[in-house]
Write an enzyme that holds these catalytic residues in place. Sequence first.
Site, PDB file in Angstrom:
ATOM      1  N   ASP A  14       0.914  -1.146   0.023  1.00 11.21           N
ATOM      2  CA  ASP A  14      -0.090   0.040  -0.053  1.00 11.21           C
ATOM      3  C   ASP A  14       0.765   1.159  -0.022  1.00 11.21           C
ATOM      4  OD1 ASP A  14      -2.205  -1.807   0.065  1.00 11.21           O
ATOM      5  OD2 ASP A  14      -2.199  -1.758   2.189  1.00 11.21           O
ATOM      6  N   LYS A  17       1.768   2.097  -5.082  1.00 12.71           N
ATOM      7  CA  LYS A  17       2.314   1.577  -6.559  1.00 12.71           C
ATOM      8  C   LYS A  17       1.287   1.917  -7.744  1.00 12.71           C
ATOM      9  CE  LYS A  17       2.292  -2.425  -4.337  1.00 12.71           C
ATOM     10  NZ  LYS A  17       2.126  -1.979  -2.910  1.00 12.71           N
ATOM     11  N   GLY A  41      -4.695  -4.309  -4.080  1.00  9.73           N
ATOM     12  CA  GLY A  41      -5.606  -3.350  -4.089  1.00  9.73           C
ATOM     13  C   GLY A  41      -4.573  -2.213  -4.329  1.00  9.73           C
ATOM     14  N   HIS A  42      -4.935  -1.655  -5.647  1.00  8.52           N
ATOM     15  CA  HIS A  42      -4.044  -0.613  -6.268  1.00  8.52           C
ATOM     16  C   HIS A  42      -5.063   0.529  -6.492  1.00  8.52           C
ATOM     17  CE1 HIS A  42      -0.307  -3.395  -7.024  1.00  8.52           C
ATOM     18  NE2 HIS A  42      -0.835  -3.267  -5.925  1.00  8.52           N
ATOM     19  N   GLN A 224       1.929  -6.072  -3.323  1.00  6.83           N
ATOM     20  CA  GLN A 224       2.512  -6.113  -1.871  1.00  6.83           C
ATOM     21  C   GLN A 224       3.690  -5.077  -1.789  1.00  6.83           C
ATOM     22  OE1 GLN A 224       1.407  -9.428  -3.479  1.00  6.83           O
ATOM     23  NE2 GLN A 224      -0.543  -8.536  -3.054  1.00  6.83           N
TER      24      GLN A 224
HETATM   25  P1  GDP Z   1      -0.840   0.375  -3.702  1.00  4.37           P
HETATM   26  O1  GDP Z   1      -1.393  -0.826  -3.106  1.00  4.37           O
HETATM   27  O2  GDP Z   1       0.821   0.426  -3.321  1.00  4.37           O
HETATM   28  O3  GDP Z   1      -1.087   0.718  -5.005  1.00  4.37           O
HETATM   29  O4  GDP Z   1      -1.531   1.677  -2.431  1.00  4.37           O
HETATM   30  P2  GDP Z   1      -3.152   1.673  -2.141  1.00  4.37           P
HETATM   31  O5  GDP Z   1      -3.768   1.989  -3.327  1.00  4.37           O
HETATM   32  O6  GDP Z   1      -3.397   0.550  -1.442  1.00  4.37           O
HETATM   33  O7  GDP Z   1      -3.000   3.002  -0.999  1.00  4.37           O
HETATM   34  C1  GDP Z   1      -2.114   3.968  -1.088  1.00  4.37           C
HETATM   35  C2  GDP Z   1      -3.518   5.162  -0.697  1.00  4.37           C
HETATM   36  O8  GDP Z   1      -2.725   6.312  -0.731  1.00  4.37           O
HETATM   37  C3  GDP Z   1      -4.435   5.111  -1.817  1.00  4.37           C
HETATM   38  O9  GDP Z   1      -5.643   5.502  -1.241  1.00  4.37           O
HETATM   39  C4  GDP Z   1      -3.884   6.593  -2.828  1.00  4.37           C
HETATM   40  O10 GDP Z   1      -4.941   7.011  -3.332  1.00  4.37           O
HETATM   41  C5  GDP Z   1      -3.301   7.249  -1.684  1.00  4.37           C
HETATM   42  N1  GDP Z   1      -2.279   8.203  -2.045  1.00  4.37           N
HETATM   43  C6  GDP Z   1      -1.242   7.845  -2.861  1.00  4.37           C
HETATM   44  N2  GDP Z   1      -0.201   8.665  -2.956  1.00  4.37           N
HETATM   45  C7  GDP Z   1      -0.778   9.453  -2.102  1.00  4.37           C
HETATM   46  C8  GDP Z   1      -0.274  10.891  -1.753  1.00  4.37           C
HETATM   47  O11 GDP Z   1       0.961  11.218  -1.871  1.00  4.37           O
HETATM   48  N3  GDP Z   1      -0.665  11.637  -0.658  1.00  4.37           N
HETATM   49  C9  GDP Z   1      -1.994  11.060  -0.085  1.00  4.37           C
HETATM   50  N4  GDP Z   1      -2.607  11.701   0.705  1.00  4.37           N
HETATM   51  N5  GDP Z   1      -2.585   9.937  -0.512  1.00  4.37           N
HETATM   52  C10 GDP Z   1      -1.896   9.360  -1.462  1.00  4.37           C
HETATM   53  P1  IMO Z   2      -1.047  -4.181  -2.280  1.00  2.00           P
HETATM   54  O1  IMO Z   2      -0.413  -4.579  -3.611  1.00  2.00           O
HETATM   55  C1  IMO Z   2      -0.747  -4.512   2.095  1.00  2.00           C
HETATM   56  C2  IMO Z   2      -0.881  -8.650   3.613  1.00  2.00           C
HETATM   57  C3  IMO Z   2      -2.388  -9.304   4.267  1.00  2.00           C
HETATM   58  C4  IMO Z   2      -1.532 -10.193   5.317  1.00  2.00           C
HETATM   59  C5  IMO Z   2      -0.301 -10.748   4.368  1.00  2.00           C
HETATM   60  C6  IMO Z   2      -0.844 -12.096   3.825  1.00  2.00           C
HETATM   61  O2  IMO Z   2      -2.247  -3.342  -2.330  1.00  2.00           O
HETATM   62  O3  IMO Z   2       0.276  -3.467  -1.504  1.00  2.00           O
HETATM   63  P2  IMO Z   2      -2.380 -12.835   1.795  1.00  2.00           P
HETATM   64  O4  IMO Z   2      -3.730 -12.421   1.411  1.00  2.00           O
HETATM   65  O5  IMO Z   2      -1.203 -12.572   0.804  1.00  2.00           O
HETATM   66  O6  IMO Z   2      -2.443 -14.336   2.316  1.00  2.00           O
HETATM   67  O7  IMO Z   2      -2.158 -11.906   2.979  1.00  2.00           O
HETATM   68  O8  IMO Z   2      -0.039  -9.766   3.481  1.00  2.00           O
HETATM   69  N1  IMO Z   2      -1.017  -8.112   2.194  1.00  2.00           N
HETATM   70  C7  IMO Z   2      -1.013  -6.778   1.960  1.00  2.00           C
HETATM   71  N2  IMO Z   2      -0.883  -5.830   2.686  1.00  2.00           N
HETATM   72  N3  IMO Z   2      -0.933  -4.509   0.601  1.00  2.00           N
HETATM   73  C8  IMO Z   2      -1.153  -5.735  -0.091  1.00  2.00           C
HETATM   74  O9  IMO Z   2      -1.051  -5.523  -1.464  1.00  2.00           O
HETATM   75  C9  IMO Z   2      -1.200  -6.917   0.638  1.00  2.00           C
HETATM   76  N4  IMO Z   2      -1.445  -8.176   0.011  1.00  2.00           N
HETATM   77  C10 IMO Z   2      -1.290  -8.861   0.921  1.00  2.00           C
HETATM   78  O10 IMO Z   2      -2.804  -8.177   5.103  1.00  2.00           O
HETATM   79  O11 IMO Z   2      -1.018  -9.581   6.419  1.00  2.00           O
HETATM   80 MG    MG Z   3      -3.145  -1.589  -1.611  1.00  2.00          MG
END
Ligand code: GDP
Ligand code: IMO
Ligand code: MG
Length: 422
Positions: A14, A17, A41-42, A224
């Site tokens: 998270d 990415k 979840g991106h 991840q």
């Molecule tokens: P990912 O899994 O690495 O793609 O990241 P996620 O989408 O799960 O979580 C990142 C969260 O941070 C999302 O809700 C983005 O919209 C938000 N986000 C990304 N970059 C920024 C930033 O620079 N500032 C803020 N405030 N939010 C951001």
């Molecule tokens: P993105 O790509 C954050 C965590 C889960 C759990 C562990 C194992 O959005 O960054 P799994 O479902 O793979 O058996 O879970 O890894 N986890 C993540 N945490 N971002 C993710 O993906 C994750 N994918 C798995 O919360 O601790």
């Molecule tokens: Mg994510």
Amino acid sequence: MKKIDVVLGLQWGDEGKGKVVDVLTPNYTVVARFQGGPNAGHSLHFGDKSFVLRTVPSGIFRDGSINVIGNGVVVDPVSLTEELKNIAEQGIPVKEKMLISKKAHIILPTHRMLDAASEAAKGKSKIGSTLKGIGPTYMDKTGRNGLRFGDVLAEDFIDRYNKLKQKHVEMLSQYEGFEYDVTEYEKTWMEGIEYLRGFKFIDSEHVVNKFIDDDVPILAEGAQGSLLDVDFGTYPFVTSSNTVCAGVCTGLGVAPTKIGDVYGIFKAYCTRVGSGPFPTELFDETGKELGRIGHEFGAVTGRPRRCGWLDLVALKYAVMVDGVTQLIMMKSDVMNDFDTIKVATAYRVNGELVEHFPYEVTGNVEPVYTEFKGWKCDICKVRRYEDFPAEFKAYVEFIERETGVPVKIISVGPDRDETIVR
Ligand code: GDP
Ligand code: IMO
Ligand code: MG
């Protein structure tokens, strides 16, 4: 160039990415996922639109892009179908833009049940899995029992499916008291398989290497983060794939010599969702503030993310294992109002100062912090590095000195436009 560039997360996932891949895609024609599955979840935000992508690469919304689901990915036909139909509703020609590796493994409904049963049986020591069936599917892959997308084309696909399902049913019967019913879900799963038959199933290693040889700009998108890697993460509180850069080689079939730039993404602080060690975790008001201002809730499960200070011991470890060439810092705007910002630069383990990421990160690891003065102003509108306040630049430059890697991109908000490229 004739190389493949890589974007990956350096923390516990998270990091942002999805946003970064979306921002970088104008420079790339192809975006390829190499591991993970719908546990990812991106999030992408542009204009008034927001999307959360699970299995589809984050390049899908850019005109002309080609998006590859590599052999290293595990695919849930239900989740992928739902995702693709949503994207198609936006007028995106998904059938032209998406390619699926024949060697990508398929998540069965019973894989999800096995995930749930295994977690329930672990009780307090559960991993905190997203329960998408990731672990059981990778277990079947390495156990040489799995079903792959190429198998969908075989005449006896349903027989193969039933054989594997039966094996799972027997395994599930070992979990006393675990009740489940996959009948409805199985129907949707079969419909998903039928829908996905309309897509191109490819020999992705050949296709990806041809792109590289033809000098077509190509980007690998990680899921991840490095600290969730099955080998190098905080085992056993990890996911079941190689999230580190080496995963690109096995998950797409490219040689290590073909890896180009490695963009390592980190949050200006740190989060983790699910169980497991997190040395700089904050249990106080500051931790709550990070979560509240940063909207730190899982994009897949909605669970609150645990929050804490940036951990340079862990970050340096990820930079080393991944061979990061450029850093990307996200979400610094979340700390706009903080008086003081802390960064862990070492750990004290049983009273001894340790500067490397230890074998076991347990409760006896105590972070040693360096303190920084907060910048105390809104940096969301800044678009040039020169315009950042001195305190902010001091923070960035400290990270660069410690890691030995330049911070090339800084994100100050979720939107595509809230990005500074140095
Ligand atoms: P990912 O899994 O690495 O793609 O990241 P996620 O989408 O799960 O979580 C990142 C969260 O941070 C999302 O809700 C983005 O919209 C938000 N986000 C990304 N970059 C920024 C930033 O620079 N500032 C803020 N405030 N939010 C951001
Ligand atoms: P993105 O790509 C954050 C965590 C889960 C759990 C562990 C194992 O959005 O960054 P799994 O479902 O793979 O058996 O879970 O890894 N986890 C993540 N945490 N971002 C993710 O993906 C994750 N994918 C798995 O919360 O601790
Ligand atoms: Mg994510």
